[in-house]
Write a protein that holds these residues in place. Structure first.
Motif, PDB file in Angstrom:
ATOM      1  N   PHE A   1       4.086 -10.132 -15.075  1.00 50.50           N
ATOM      2  CA  PHE A   1       4.427  -9.238 -13.970  1.00 50.50           C
ATOM      3  C   PHE A   1       5.832  -9.514 -13.457  1.00 50.50           C
ATOM      4  CE2 PHE A   1       4.612  -8.277  -9.437  1.00 50.50           C
ATOM      5  CZ  PHE A   1       4.080  -7.000  -9.367  1.00 50.50           C
ATOM      6  N   ASN A   2       6.144 -10.775 -13.256  1.00 49.39           N
ATOM      7  CA  ASN A   2       7.444 -11.136 -12.681  1.00 49.39           C
ATOM      8  C   ASN A   2       8.602 -10.876 -13.633  1.00 49.39           C
ATOM      9  OD1 ASN A   2       6.354 -11.973 -10.225  1.00 49.39           O
ATOM     10  ND2 ASN A   2       5.952 -14.045 -10.980  1.00 49.39           N
ATOM     11  N   ASN A   3       8.318 -10.781 -14.935  1.00 54.64           N
ATOM     12  CA  ASN A   3       9.369 -10.534 -15.922  1.00 54.64           C
ATOM     13  C   ASN A   3       9.336  -9.111 -16.478  1.00 54.64           C
ATOM     14  OD1 ASN A   3      10.914 -13.190 -16.641  1.00 54.64           O
ATOM     15  ND2 ASN A   3       8.775 -13.793 -16.382  1.00 54.64           N
ATOM     16  N   CYS A   4       8.546  -8.247 -15.866  1.00 53.22           N
ATOM     17  CA  CYS A   4       8.413  -6.871 -16.350  1.00 53.22           C
ATOM     18  C   CYS A   4       9.527  -5.999 -15.775  1.00 53.22           C
ATOM     19  CB  CYS A   4       7.050  -6.300 -15.957  1.00 53.22           C
ATOM     20  SG  CYS A   4       6.825  -4.595 -16.502  1.00 53.22           S
TER      21      CYS A   4
ATOM     22  N   ASN B   1       2.739  -4.026  -5.871  1.00 50.23           N
ATOM     23  CA  ASN B   1       3.468  -5.293  -5.811  1.00 50.23           C
ATOM     24  C   ASN B   1       2.607  -6.499  -6.172  1.00 50.23           C
ATOM     25  OD1 ASN B   1       5.995  -4.241  -5.052  1.00 50.23           O
ATOM     26  ND2 ASN B   1       5.339  -4.068  -2.926  1.00 50.23           N
ATOM     27  N   THR B   2       1.431  -6.262  -6.760  1.00 44.56           N
ATOM     28  CA  THR B   2       0.495  -7.335  -7.071  1.00 44.56           C
ATOM     29  C   THR B   2       0.243  -7.425  -8.575  1.00 44.56           C
ATOM     30  OG1 THR B   2      -0.631  -6.994  -4.942  1.00 44.56           O
ATOM     31  CG2 THR B   2      -1.828  -8.221  -6.634  1.00 44.56           C
ATOM     32  N   PRO B   3       0.346  -8.617  -9.180  1.00 42.11           N
ATOM     33  CA  PRO B   3      -0.011  -8.762 -10.598  1.00 42.11           C
ATOM     34  C   PRO B   3      -1.495  -8.455 -10.804  1.00 42.11           C
ATOM     35  CG  PRO B   3       1.201 -10.676  -9.807  1.00 42.11           C
ATOM     36  CD  PRO B   3       0.827  -9.881  -8.599  1.00 42.11           C
ATOM     37  N   HIS B   4      -1.819  -7.812 -11.910  1.00 40.34           N
ATOM     38  CA  HIS B   4      -3.207  -7.483 -12.218  1.00 40.34           C
ATOM     39  C   HIS B   4      -3.574  -8.006 -13.598  1.00 40.34           C
ATOM     40  CE1 HIS B   4      -3.624  -5.017  -8.631  1.00 40.34           C
ATOM     41  NE2 HIS B   4      -2.422  -4.546  -8.894  1.00 40.34           N
ATOM     42  N   ASN B   5      -4.882  -8.074 -13.857  1.00 42.31           N
ATOM     43  CA  ASN B   5      -5.350  -8.670 -15.104  1.00 42.31           C
ATOM     44  C   ASN B   5      -4.782  -7.983 -16.343  1.00 42.31           C
ATOM     45  OD1 ASN B   5      -6.934 -10.685 -13.936  1.00 42.31           O
ATOM     46  ND2 ASN B   5      -8.676  -9.326 -13.678  1.00 42.31           N
ATOM     47  N   VAL B   6      -4.539  -6.696 -16.247  1.00 43.44           N
ATOM     48  CA  VAL B   6      -4.061  -5.960 -17.414  1.00 43.44           C
ATOM     49  C   VAL B   6      -2.654  -6.398 -17.832  1.00 43.44           C
ATOM     50  CG1 VAL B   6      -2.994  -4.025 -16.193  1.00 43.44           C
ATOM     51  CG2 VAL B   6      -4.101  -3.628 -18.406  1.00 43.44           C
ATOM     52  N   CYS B   7      -1.924  -7.060 -16.926  1.00 49.92           N
ATOM     53  CA  CYS B   7      -0.592  -7.579 -17.272  1.00 49.92           C
ATOM     54  C   CYS B   7      -0.664  -8.611 -18.395  1.00 49.92           C
ATOM     55  CB  CYS B   7       0.073  -8.196 -16.039  1.00 49.92           C
ATOM     56  SG  CYS B   7       0.420  -7.024 -14.699  1.00 49.92           S
ATOM     57  N   ARG B   8      -1.853  -9.131 -18.660  1.00 48.01           N
ATOM     58  CA  ARG B   8      -2.027 -10.117 -19.733  1.00 48.01           C
ATOM     59  C   ARG B   8      -1.755  -9.528 -21.122  1.00 48.01           C
ATOM     60  NH1 ARG B   8      -6.878 -11.210 -20.566  1.00 48.01           N
ATOM     61  NH2 ARG B   8      -7.891  -9.632 -19.253  1.00 48.01           N
ATOM     62  N   TYR B   9      -1.707  -8.204 -21.217  1.00 44.19           N
ATOM     63  CA  TYR B   9      -1.538  -7.557 -22.515  1.00 44.19           C
ATOM     64  C   TYR B   9      -0.077  -7.246 -22.846  1.00 44.19           C
ATOM     65  CZ  TYR B   9      -6.587  -7.013 -22.689  1.00 44.19           C
ATOM     66  OH  TYR B   9      -7.940  -7.259 -22.736  1.00 44.19           O
TER      67      TYR B   9
END
Length: 251
Positions: free
Chosen positions: A156-159, A218-226
């Protein structure tokens, strides 16, 4: 205020770009209903108090929609103070009528051409009042990680999409990015299964306040794992036409 959102009026495209972040080359033909679009945009206007900085109408290739101009004009009516941009690859510009261009110009809508080095009708393009080109000689790899084992906070932070606030609006829901808004086309085409809940990748504008929407975005979510977003930043490739192979999105 929501600074930016993209909206598809079609999902499919007449140019199959390898690794398209919207998966438009994998999409089945889909034309957004103008009535549904107006209802959803009016709700977006209500929940944001008309404060959306930039709205980009796109696809897919938006000029494939027979009502593309109506979508533009309705967006201007609903969002009188926003920057409104129609994003096209320009292939169909030659088919646009002069009276359509005049109405488009009168509404102060911008024409953005994704420039892939194609032969375009520049005489027609020059009739548009506000126009600019976005060079597409190279594209980054989406770098999907189908194992889903990335650190969601790191991703998330590097997207670049999330941190750039390139949000996506679809069917009354706002997504953090175009990738997860359209990932179903990738999964259907390649028979892949990415596990997610709709509420994990998007938020309903009919049941949430603007603050709740912004907090979600503004919140990371589980789908960011992909998404391997660090690799995506450093993995560019020349523009090419898709061969329809998975590696165009995963390498």
């Amino acid at each position: 205020m929501i600074p930016y959102c993209e909206v598809h009026i079609v999902d499919h495209c007449n140019l199959r770009c390898a690794g398209c972040s919207h998966f438009s080359g994998l999409a089945q033909p889909y034309y957004k209903s103008l009535e549904d679009f107006v209802n959803e945009m009016e709700q977006l206007s209500k929940v944001t108090n008309q404060e959306v900085g930039t709205i980009r109408l796109m696809g897919g290739e938006p000029l494939l929609h027979p009502q593309w101009l109506e979508f533009c004009l309705e967006t201007r009516r609903i969002f009188p103070y926003s920057e409104i941009v129609l994003v096209t690859n320009g292939i169909l510009i030659g088919q646009v009528k002069k009276e359509e261009i005049d109405k488009f110009n009168e509404a102060e809508i911008e024409l953005c051409i994704s420039d892939y080095g194609l032969q375009l009708d520049f005489e027609k393009i020059n009739q548009f009042k506000i126009r600019y080109f976005h060079g597409k000689s190279s594209m980054y790899n989406i770098s999907l990680n189908l194992e889903g084992n990335q650190n969601k906070n790191l991703s998330f932070n590097n997207c670049d999409l999330v941190q750039g606030r390139w949000y996506f609006f679809k069917d009354g829901r706002i997504y953090q990015c175009c990738i997860m808004a359209n990932i179903d086309y990738f999964c259907s085409y390649f028979y892949e299964n990415i596990n997610y809940e709709l509420d994990d990748i998007s938020i309903d504008i009919y049941t949430h306040t603007e603050k709740e929407i912004i907090d979600f975005l503004n919140t990371p979510h589980n789908v960011c794992r992909y998404c391997d977003t660090i690799r995506r930043h450093n993995s560019y490739k020349p523009f090419s036409v898709s061969r329809g192979v998975m590696e165009e999105w995963t390498r």
